[in-house]
Design a protein around this motif. Sequence first.
Motif, mmCIF file in Angstrom:
data_model
loop_
_atom_site.group_PDB
_atom_site.id
_atom_site.type_symbol
_atom_site.label_atom_id
_atom_site.label_comp_id
_atom_site.label_asym_id
_atom_site.label_seq_id
_atom_site.Cartn_x
_atom_site.Cartn_y
_atom_site.Cartn_z
ATOM 1 N N GLU A 162 -39.297 -19.105 31.336
ATOM 2 C CA GLU A 162 -40.121 -20.143 31.946
ATOM 3 C C GLU A 162 -41.158 -19.532 32.896
ATOM 4 O O GLU A 162 -42.315 -19.915 32.896
ATOM 5 C CB GLU A 162 -39.226 -21.114 32.702
ATOM 6 C CG GLU A 162 -39.962 -22.289 33.275
ATOM 7 C CD GLU A 162 -38.992 -23.246 33.913
ATOM 8 O OE1 GLU A 162 -38.829 -23.165 35.142
ATOM 9 O OE2 GLU A 162 -38.416 -24.057 33.182
ATOM 10 N N SER A 165 -46.856 -25.084 23.513
ATOM 11 C CA SER A 165 -45.406 -24.944 23.672
ATOM 12 C C SER A 165 -45.106 -23.771 24.590
ATOM 13 O O SER A 165 -45.918 -22.863 24.752
ATOM 14 C CB SER A 165 -44.745 -24.743 22.313
ATOM 15 O OG SER A 165 -45.075 -23.467 21.796
ATOM 16 N N THR A 166 -43.922 -23.785 25.188
ATOM 17 C CA THR A 166 -43.502 -22.690 26.058
ATOM 18 C C THR A 166 -43.468 -21.378 25.278
ATOM 19 O O THR A 166 -43.895 -20.342 25.768
ATOM 20 C CB THR A 166 -42.110 -22.986 26.660
ATOM 21 O OG1 THR A 166 -42.185 -24.224 27.365
ATOM 22 C CG2 THR A 166 -41.681 -21.903 27.621
ATOM 23 N N ALA A 187 -44.054 -18.101 31.004
ATOM 24 C CA ALA A 187 -44.975 -19.130 30.524
ATOM 25 C C ALA A 187 -45.868 -19.632 31.671
ATOM 26 O O ALA A 187 -47.077 -19.799 31.501
ATOM 27 C CB ALA A 187 -44.202 -20.283 29.899
ATOM 28 N N LEU A 202 -44.326 -28.604 32.507
ATOM 29 C CA LEU A 202 -43.256 -28.177 31.613
ATOM 30 C C LEU A 202 -42.460 -29.400 31.166
ATOM 31 O O LEU A 202 -41.934 -30.149 31.987
ATOM 32 C CB LEU A 202 -42.344 -27.187 32.325
ATOM 33 C CG LEU A 202 -43.047 -25.900 32.756
ATOM 34 C CD1 LEU A 202 -42.184 -25.117 33.721
ATOM 35 C CD2 LEU A 202 -43.406 -25.058 31.562
ATOM 36 N N SER A 247 -45.604 -17.854 26.190
ATOM 37 C CA SER A 247 -44.763 -16.898 26.904
ATOM 38 C C SER A 247 -45.241 -15.457 26.775
ATOM 39 O O SER A 247 -44.812 -14.611 27.534
ATOM 40 C CB SER A 247 -43.309 -17.008 26.444
ATOM 41 O OG SER A 247 -43.202 -16.691 25.084
#
Length: 157
Positions: free
Chosen positions: A58, A30-31, A61, A48, A35
Motif C-alpha cells: 500500500e 488499481s493498487t 502505491a 484507496l 505499485s
Amino acid sequence: MHGKIDQKQRQSLLYAFNDPNSQAKILLASTKACSEGISLVGASRVVLLDVVWNPSVERQAISRAYRLGQTKVVYTYHLITQGTTECAKYCKQAEKDRISELVFSSKHNENDKTKGSAAVTDDQVLDEMVCHDNLKDMFEKIIYQPKEKDLFENFGL
C-alpha cells in the motif's frame, strides 16, 4: 488504468495525467497497477478503495504520488465500510504497520517527533465535502492518522 494495459498506452495515460496543462484531472488505477515503476506527480489525492494485507504494498502505491517534481500537497484517503471484513482487514494491516515501525524504525524517538510536526493536516476539499448538505450524511467517522485505540474504538474491534 489496470495491470494488463500495454506499456505504450500506460505511458500515454501517465503523461497526460502528469501534464499540468492537460485536461486530465482524475486517474483511476488499481493498487497493483500503481505499485511499481510509475510517477503520479499530477496527483493531489490518493483514494484507496481496496485493502491489502501487506502495508508495504500500500505504501508503494501511495508513494507513486510522492516523486521528484511533485509540487502539490498530497492527501491519502482510505474508503472503508464499517462492519465489513475489509474494515477488520484494514485494522489488522494498520496494527502490522505500527508493530513494524516500533521494531524497525526510530520514529518513536522524541527527536524524530519534533521533525515531522510541521506537516499539513487540513484538507479543504474534505472539509467542504463533510459540510456539504448533499454529501455530509455519507461520512460516519473521519480518522486522521489512526492510532491503535482509535481503530478499536471507531471500528468496534
